[in-house]
Design an enzyme around this catalytic site. Structure first.
Site, PDB file in Angstrom:
ATOM      1  N   HIS A 332       0.862  -1.178   0.000  1.00  0.00           N
ATOM      2  CA  HIS A 332       0.000   0.000   0.000  1.00  0.00           C
ATOM      3  C   HIS A 332       0.902   1.231   0.000  1.00  0.00           C
ATOM      4  CE1 HIS A 332      -3.703  -2.139   0.427  1.00  0.00           C
ATOM      5  NE2 HIS A 332      -3.467  -2.595   1.656  1.00  0.00           N
ATOM      6  N   CYS A 375      -0.376   2.608  -4.332  1.00  0.00           N
ATOM      7  CA  CYS A 375      -1.121   3.839  -4.584  1.00  0.00           C
ATOM      8  C   CYS A 375      -0.269   5.037  -4.189  1.00  0.00           C
ATOM      9  CB  CYS A 375      -2.417   3.850  -3.777  1.00  0.00           C
ATOM     10  SG  CYS A 375      -3.735   2.883  -4.499  1.00  0.00           S
TER      11      CYS A 375
END
Length: 500
Positions: A332, A375
């Site tokens: 992430h 991301c």
């Protein structure tokens, strides 16, 4: 009015502090050097942080909330382009204004460009050649330290760079190009200085070859009396020459060991699981093994573990026998950073800075490639069968203050391949893996056997990912490479067929 001015001043100082916190030790050294002609050496000596330099610039009225161009120029010179927006500029805007507002002298630019291209091995040779000019027991820490000392001793001035020419002829004649450019244009009007030391585009050898061969073929056919045999031999010699030039402009990749490839695969977080990530890790391992790298995979690392891993690998002596270094991170992320499985951020810049020439001399002048699947912003919606590699932790509980800017070290020979542009999400299929990593692996297998360089391959990856759309039909993704490579990076063509 007074309160408004105080508010503006406070926000300005906040921005300066934020910029300072995002600059590493090498950045501060570069800023000090570039400011040498602007600030007294007695004041620059004690400087420990970028904030200290900003205070000096403000004291000398070079920098204030209304005029931030000098700071923008300095950030541009050291290639910290992602921080420019904090002072109201973009890379393109700085380039436009340099012609009229640039304050860093051509001489200082030339010296800084030289320092960027001097490897640790070159520095050792230069120090040896100049030992009679250096103090006894003096240890050369960096190229900038050496140049600064030569200036202090009077051996090097804007009107006399002979000592640099003498050592460059012996150590690396390629460095003379930078010095010659400075000398040839030294007498020009100052309005012509700003563009002398900007990054240069690579030569278009293929187009040049076509033009040369097209004209030579017609002229030589007549000159050689229509002798096709002689003409064809001459043309082959020309082609060999251009092929040689192409090789000279590529990184050395013919050693017995290609290099190490690290894969960090973070799957299990406190509040989520990145399903499909193991598919990416397996594919990366197969492809980079096929390309000749020694692949090491690490799963579910906390933020501290990631930093410790980087510190361990920066000290590996075997790098000196390798051609390159590659690191892939699957996790992430947020703007300019990736998450450890403990939901704490690690700055991408900090991660990469372990492998600069200063921190990892065994990899100096060798290409370092980083591929980040994460991301770089918040997700807004998650369609069926597609997850986003965005954060799940509550950011209000974060204890560490980290950079939110995507950035690479200012040194040469780095490439950073991001799955998405800053501020945006990247997509991952829970069974097939992420769009970016799957496209990267696919294009490497397709285009490496064709002799394509890495930037051409990443352009094809961009096109492939940009064509994809989420199941809801409302979300797309665009990868973004950033690099300071000085030559083409071309993987040698494997003898075995692609793994899939």
């Amino acid at each position: 009015s007074s309160n408004m001015e105080n508010d503006v001043s406070f926000k300005f100082h906040q921005q300066l502090l934020l910029i300072s916190e995002n600059l590493v030790t090498e950045d501060v050294a570069a800023l000090k050097f570039l400011c040498t002609d602007l600030l007294p050496l007695s004041k620059l000596g004690p400087v420990k942080s970028a904030a200290d330099i900003f205070k000096l610039l403000m004291a000398q009225e070079y920098l204030n909330a209304q005029d931030t161009f000098l700071l923008a120029e300095l950030l541009y010179r050291i290639k910290c382009h992602s921080l420019l927006e904090k002072v109201g500029y973009t890379k393109e805007k700085v380039q436009e204004c340099l012609h009229e507002k640039g304050r860093v002298s051509p001489y200082r630019q030339m010296l800084y460009e030289l320092s960027e291209n001097i490897t640790s091995e070159m520095l050792e040779e230069i120090t040896f050649l100049l030992q009679n000019h250096l103090p006894r027991r003096w240890t050369t820490l960096s190229a900038l330290d050496l140049l600064t000392l030569l200036e202090k001793q009077g051996h090097l001035t804007k009107d006399n760079v002979q000592i640099l020419e003498d050592v460059c002829v012996t150590v690396s004649p390629d460095l003379l190009e930078t010095i010659d450019c400075y000398k040839k244009t030294k007498g020009r009007d100052s309005s012509g200085w700003s563009f002398l030391f900007q990054p240069k585009a690579g030569p278009k050898y293929m187009a040049l070859e076509v033009l040369v061969l097209f004209n030579l073929k017609n002229v030589l056919f007549l000159t050689l009396g229509g002798n096709m045999s002689k003409l064809n031999k001459f043309i082959e010699a020309i082609r060999f020459f251009f092929s040689f030039l192409q090789i000279m402009k590529s990184y050395k990749m013919d050693g017995p060991h290609r290099g190490f490839c690290l894969i960090i695969n973070n799957v299990n977080f406190n509040r989520s699981q990145r399903k499909g990530s193991c598919k990416d890790a397996e594919q990366l391992e197969r492809v980079f093994t096929w390309l000749g790298l020694d692949v090491k995979t690490y799963t579910d690392l906390k933020s501290g573990d990631i930093i410790n891993l980087m510190e361990t690998w920066q000290c590996v002596q075997d790098h000196k026998d390798r051609n390159c270094f590659i690191c892939c991170v699957l996790s992430h992320g947020k703007s300019g950073a990736i998450f450890g499985t403990d939901d704490k951020l690690v700055s991408i810049r900090k991660l990469m800075s372990h492998f600069t020439a200063t921190q990892c001399p065994q990899l100096a002048a060798k290409p370092k490639l980083f591929f980040i699947q994460a991301c770089q912003g918040n997700s807004t919606q998650r369609p069926v069968h597609v997850d986003t590699d965005g954060p799940t932790p509550d950011l209000s509980s974060m204890q560490e203050k980290v950079s939110l800017f995507e950035s690479i070290p200012e040194e040469a020979d780095f490439l950073l391949g991001m799955a998405t542009v800053d501020g945006c999400v990247s997509f991952r299929h829970i069974e097939e893996g992420t769009w970016y990593i799957q496209a990267l692996c696919s294009k490497l297998q397709l285009l490496v056997p064709r002799g394509e360089d890495i930037l051409s391959i990443l352009t094809q990856v961009n096109e492939d990912v940009a064509k994809r759309v989420s199941p809801s039909g409302t979300k797309k993704q665009m990868p973004q490479p950033a690099y300071t490579l000085r030559r083409k990076f071309i993987f040698p063509i494997p003898t075995a067929p692609p793994p899939s």
